[in-house]
Motif scaffolding. Sequence first.
Motif, mmCIF file in Angstrom:
data_model
loop_
_atom_site.group_PDB
_atom_site.id
_atom_site.type_symbol
_atom_site.label_atom_id
_atom_site.label_comp_id
_atom_site.label_asym_id
_atom_site.label_seq_id
_atom_site.Cartn_x
_atom_site.Cartn_y
_atom_site.Cartn_z
ATOM 1 N N GLY A 138 0.811 -1.213 0.000
ATOM 2 C CA GLY A 138 0.000 0.000 0.000
ATOM 3 C C GLY A 138 0.842 1.259 0.000
ATOM 4 N N GLU A 139 1.952 1.239 0.744
ATOM 5 C CA GLU A 139 2.830 2.401 0.782
ATOM 6 C C GLU A 139 3.555 2.578 -0.543
ATOM 7 O OE1 GLU A 139 5.141 5.691 2.124
ATOM 8 O OE2 GLU A 139 3.182 4.840 2.648
ATOM 9 N N LEU A 140 3.937 1.473 -1.171
ATOM 10 C CA LEU A 140 4.585 1.563 -2.485
ATOM 11 C C LEU A 140 3.638 2.212 -3.495
ATOM 12 C CD1 LEU A 140 6.287 -1.958 -2.730
ATOM 13 C CD2 LEU A 140 7.355 0.215 -2.101
ATOM 14 N N VAL A 141 2.380 1.791 -3.475
ATOM 15 C CA VAL A 141 1.381 2.335 -4.390
ATOM 16 C C VAL A 141 1.168 3.824 -4.103
ATOM 17 C CG1 VAL A 141 -1.043 2.243 -5.085
ATOM 18 C CG2 VAL A 141 0.246 0.118 -4.736
ATOM 19 N N ARG A 142 1.099 4.183 -2.815
ATOM 20 C CA ARG A 142 0.886 5.585 -2.447
ATOM 21 C C ARG A 142 2.015 6.454 -2.977
ATOM 22 N NH1 ARG A 142 2.634 9.284 0.301
ATOM 23 N NH2 ARG A 142 4.314 8.055 1.209
ATOM 24 N N ARG A 143 3.252 5.977 -2.864
ATOM 25 C CA ARG A 143 4.404 6.761 -3.327
ATOM 26 C C ARG A 143 4.401 6.908 -4.847
ATOM 27 N NH1 ARG A 143 9.700 6.089 0.463
ATOM 28 N NH2 ARG A 143 8.651 5.831 2.462
ATOM 29 N N VAL A 144 4.026 5.867 -5.550
ATOM 30 C CA VAL A 144 3.954 5.944 -7.009
ATOM 31 C C VAL A 144 2.870 6.933 -7.413
ATOM 32 C CG1 VAL A 144 3.368 4.674 -9.114
ATOM 33 C CG2 VAL A 144 4.893 3.639 -7.418
ATOM 34 N N ALA B 263 14.218 2.966 -6.829
ATOM 35 C CA ALA B 263 15.574 3.472 -6.568
ATOM 36 C C ALA B 263 15.659 4.109 -5.190
ATOM 37 C CB ALA B 263 15.966 4.476 -7.648
ATOM 38 N N GLU B 264 14.623 4.846 -4.819
ATOM 39 C CA GLU B 264 14.592 5.543 -3.527
ATOM 40 C C GLU B 264 14.662 4.560 -2.368
ATOM 41 O OE1 GLU B 264 10.986 7.667 -1.149
ATOM 42 O OE2 GLU B 264 11.336 8.374 -3.179
ATOM 43 N N LEU B 265 14.013 3.410 -2.530
ATOM 44 C CA LEU B 265 13.935 2.435 -1.444
ATOM 45 C C LEU B 265 14.924 1.286 -1.596
ATOM 46 C CD1 LEU B 265 10.048 2.229 -1.137
ATOM 47 C CD2 LEU B 265 11.626 3.467 0.353
ATOM 48 N N GLY B 266 15.640 1.258 -2.706
ATOM 49 C CA GLY B 266 16.584 0.165 -2.925
ATOM 50 C C GLY B 266 15.901 -1.164 -3.165
ATOM 51 N N LEU B 267 14.740 -1.122 -3.839
ATOM 52 C CA LEU B 267 13.963 -2.329 -4.123
ATOM 53 C C LEU B 267 14.004 -2.643 -5.617
ATOM 54 C CD1 LEU B 267 10.754 -1.609 -2.004
ATOM 55 C CD2 LEU B 267 12.552 -3.256 -1.450
ATOM 56 N N ARG C 16 5.383 10.100 -15.378
ATOM 57 C CA ARG C 16 4.713 8.959 -15.991
ATOM 58 C C ARG C 16 4.854 7.758 -15.064
ATOM 59 N NH1 ARG C 16 7.240 8.515 -21.873
ATOM 60 N NH2 ARG C 16 9.112 8.679 -20.572
ATOM 61 N N ARG C 17 3.929 6.817 -15.171
ATOM 62 C CA ARG C 17 3.914 5.693 -14.227
ATOM 63 C C ARG C 17 5.228 4.910 -14.258
ATOM 64 N NH1 ARG C 17 -1.376 2.230 -13.555
ATOM 65 N NH2 ARG C 17 -1.857 4.256 -12.638
ATOM 66 N N LYS C 18 5.758 4.674 -15.435
ATOM 67 C CA LYS C 18 7.001 3.919 -15.542
ATOM 68 C C LYS C 18 8.134 4.636 -14.801
ATOM 69 C CE LYS C 18 10.161 1.887 -18.960
ATOM 70 N NZ LYS C 18 10.417 1.701 -20.414
ATOM 71 N N GLU C 19 8.192 5.955 -14.977
ATOM 72 C CA GLU C 19 9.234 6.740 -14.312
ATOM 73 C C GLU C 19 9.015 6.751 -12.800
ATOM 74 O OE1 GLU C 19 8.564 10.436 -16.201
ATOM 75 O OE2 GLU C 19 9.841 9.991 -17.943
ATOM 76 N N ALA C 20 7.740 6.842 -12.390
ATOM 77 C CA ALA C 20 7.426 6.877 -10.966
ATOM 78 C C ALA C 20 7.815 5.569 -10.286
ATOM 79 C CB ALA C 20 5.944 7.158 -10.764
ATOM 80 N N ILE C 21 7.535 4.466 -10.951
ATOM 81 C CA ILE C 21 7.875 3.154 -10.398
ATOM 82 C C ILE C 21 9.388 3.019 -10.255
ATOM 83 C CG2 ILE C 21 7.930 0.680 -10.942
ATOM 84 C CD1 ILE C 21 5.093 1.028 -12.112
#
Length: 282
Positions: free
Chosen positions: A236-242, A261-265, A251-256
């Motif tokens: 849920g938090e990943l979706v909220r950040r995107v 990158a921000e979270l190292g995932l 754009r969604r691809k860039e946001a993902i």
Amino acid sequence: MTGTLVLAGTPIGDVRDAPPRLAEELAGADVVAAEDTRRLRRLTQALGVTPRGRVLSYFEGNESARTPELVEELAGGARVLLVTDAGMPSVSDPGYRLVAAAVERDVRVTAVPGPSAVLTALALSGLPVDRFCFEGFLPRKAGERLGRLREVAGERRTLVYFEAPHRLDDTLAAMAEVFGGGRRAAVCRELTKTYEEVRRGPLAELADWAAEGVRGEITVVVEGAPEQDPAEIGAGELVRRVRAREEAGERRKEAIAAVAAELGLPKRDVFDAVVAAKHAAG
């Protein structure tokens, strides 16, 4: 020879905080550009100074049109002093355009340091001050305000905002919604003035207090987000950040990719969370 642009900090409340150099610059400048010439008159009277140079207005409404005129003065060798109503020019005040134009023309730019509502509020807040972000004024429209707050919901540095008193309750309520009602904050009101007040507490509590009505000039300081282990961050938090990044124009691809990158995932983990949320929403 070109002239010099001087950015002069002015008192944010108590006129006794004016640095001695401010009086010297006001008296000696060839041109004094002021956000409000009436306020300038009161300031010079309080300081016992009479500007010898030309005084003209330089505010949001005429900043674009007047900048070329001031640049020509500078190019001709004039010493131009820029003052705003309170604090440092160009920090949520007119000045950025003039500084940029002066730099473009290789004109010397210097400053008379003065009081700062941002730094004063930080120091008084009781919140961490080793790292901070100044966010200025939030958008007036509710949707845009929420979007801007969501952009920094995961920001771990202390956040500083300016706000108008009649919008403070809505802003604090929005912050409580996005950051969580328990996030610590401080509302600094009328800094250095007679009725100075610093109200500290959780955002939800401060929002309830502000709903009764608040007056004066406001600076809000908000605690940064707690550090999280990326492995513990839910879908849920990943979706909220995107979504926050998408609302900010990515754009969604860039946001993902940015969230990963921000979270190292792995990007795949974030992508899967977004797709699952889309399917769940129908």
